[in-house]
Enzyme design. Structure first.
Site, mmCIF file in Angstrom:
data_model
loop_
_atom_site.group_PDB
_atom_site.id
_atom_site.type_symbol
_atom_site.label_atom_id
_atom_site.label_comp_id
_atom_site.label_asym_id
_atom_site.label_seq_id
_atom_site.Cartn_x
_atom_site.Cartn_y
_atom_site.Cartn_z
ATOM 1 N N CYS A 112 -17.686 -7.971 20.359
ATOM 2 C CA CYS A 112 -18.078 -6.603 20.004
ATOM 3 C C CYS A 112 -19.069 -6.000 20.989
ATOM 4 O O CYS A 112 -19.127 -4.791 21.141
ATOM 5 C CB CYS A 112 -18.695 -6.564 18.609
ATOM 6 N N HIS A 158 -14.399 1.002 14.849
ATOM 7 C CA HIS A 158 -15.059 0.006 15.695
ATOM 8 C C HIS A 158 -14.019 -0.734 16.531
ATOM 9 O O HIS A 158 -13.612 -1.841 16.198
ATOM 10 C CB HIS A 158 -15.846 -0.961 14.798
ATOM 11 N N CYS A 181 -24.196 -6.456 15.912
ATOM 12 C CA CYS A 181 -23.908 -7.872 15.707
ATOM 13 C C CYS A 181 -22.669 -8.218 16.516
ATOM 14 O O CYS A 181 -21.860 -7.352 16.850
ATOM 15 C CB CYS A 181 -23.727 -8.205 14.233
ATOM 16 N N GLY A 210 -19.472 -11.247 17.312
ATOM 17 C CA GLY A 210 -18.720 -12.398 16.845
ATOM 18 C C GLY A 210 -19.190 -13.709 17.451
ATOM 19 O O GLY A 210 -19.733 -13.744 18.554
#
Length: 400
Positions: free
Chosen positions: A96, A349, A380, A382
């Site tokens: 991300c 996202h 945040c 992964g």
């Protein structure tokens, strides 16, 4: 020899409208690399003072680097966009936080003096390339219990966060999700979201050519009662739903970064000045808590405190992870400094591209808010990471 670091500025950022992933999404038959090409071309079109041959690097992130998101996409997109063949490029993967890492990596090169100008961004076509496509996780992860079995399922990690912080209830998550939708809709109506969008020609074998001009994911009719009825796909009687989490999306983002002195030389406008950043690792099974220690690290390294931050752009992968951040720093769920134009729960996202969306919005908010000196973009990541970048507003007018 001694050398001094240069100030780095965020000149401009653009993005495609974000689409829904899947066969019915607006980009279902549009290539991922073409989305990036459109972004790069638009950055150059909007900034004619930047000669194409002054771009020293193109860094493009993608989480699933296969097919039309593979082949060192930073280089291939640069060639396809018509940049001189002398301009190099590369690909980045930090899930991300891919685009965010593209920015911090190239910005560090600019500060060091290796580059003057760079283009950084990201793309994710989750319809063509679901997260984890082609991946082969090492069996030792689980046979040796190096990570919890839920670590590779992002929704499960969000449920784990609800377990760790039981006061972060589904009701709070749903209320935050509703506010995201409402703030996004208000920002669109006010013309605050829209100017950064680049239209994209879309292909459909059935319907012919179309034009993507607006984000596809938002649900303007969202209500608390409606959110309360949604299923919890990651756990029976759980907390995480399609309504209080970001969806699966397609889209691309990009920005121009430059040494401040070079931007002045070329006549480029500085939207933000880089202050510092921090990346950290956390337990993969609660990856949503990552922005807390990454923000603490970034603040410590820059000598700032959370009270110095006047605007927050936090990626809403899941409502619960934003709430965990807010609770840790003593910020109210409805604080107007946080995601004032809504967030990923509304807009979507597309994994590796989202970091530059956050930055582009913060830059545009800075222009409206000369009373705010510092802003923060965080997300945040992964496999248990957090990412935070702190920016300064060049339009800040000082303490009144």
């Amino acid at each position: 020899m001694s050398r001094s670091l240069r100030e780095v500025v965020f000149v401009d950022g653009v993005r495609t409208p974000f689409g829904k992933a899947g066969p019915k999404g607006v980009y279902a038959e549009t290539r991922a690399d073409d989305l990036v090409v459109r972004v790069i071309r638009e950055l150059l079109r909007r900034n004619p003072a930047l000669p194409a041959d002054r771009v020293d690097e193109v860094a493009i992130a993608a989480t699933t680097q296969v097919g039309d998101q593979g082949l060192t996409i930073g280089r291939t997109a640069a060639l396809l966009a018509g940049l001189p063949k002398t301009v190099p490029g590369y690909a980045i993967d930090r899930m991300c936080a891919g685009a965010m890492t593209a920015v911090t990596t190239t910005a560090s090169g600019i500060a060091f003096g290796a580059y003057d100008v760079a283009i950084a961004g990201g793309v994710e076509h989750m319809g063509r390339h679901p997260m984890g496509e082609g991946a082969d996780p090492n069996p030792r992860f689980f046979s040796e219990q190096l990570v919890d079995g839920s670590a590779l399922v992002m929704g499960a990690t969000a449920e784990n966060l609800h377990d760790r912080f039981p006061h972060l209830t589904r009701e709070r998550a749903d209320a935050f999700a509703l506010a995201s939708q409402q703030r996004y809709a208000k920002a669109v109506a006010n013309g605050q979201i829209g100017p950064e969008l680049v239209t994209v020609a879309t292909r459909s074998a059935e319907h012919g050519w179309g034009l993507a001009t607006a984000d596809e994911p938002p649900r303007p009719g969202t209500t608390l009662d409606g959110l309360a009825t949604l299923k919890t796909p990651f756990r029976p009687h759980g907390h995480v739903t399609a309504g209080n989490a970001a969806g699966l999306n397609d889209g691309a983002t990009g920005c121009i970064l430059a040494a401040e002195e070079v931007a002045q030389e070329l006549g480029l406008t500085a939207g933000m000045r880089l202050v510092g950043y921090g990346f950290v690792g956390v337990e993969p099974e609660v990856m949503g808590v990552g922005p807390v220690p990454s923000t603490e690290r970034a603040l410590a390294r820059t000598g700032l405190t959370i009270d110095d931050i006047g605007l927050f752009e936090l990626n809403e992968a899941f409502a619960v992870q934003v709430l965990a951040f807010l609770d840790h720093f003593g910020i109210a769920d409805d604080d107007e400094r946080v995601n004032p134009w809504g967030g990923a729960i509304a807009v979507g996202h597309p994994l590796a591209s989202s970091g530059v969306r956050l930055m582009t919005q913060l830059s545009r908010q800075f222009a409206e808010r000369p009373d705010v000196r510092y802003g923060l973009t965080a997300m945040c990541v992964g496999l248990g990471m957090g990412a935070t970048v702190i920016w300064e507003n060049p339009a800040w007018e000082g303490t009144k």
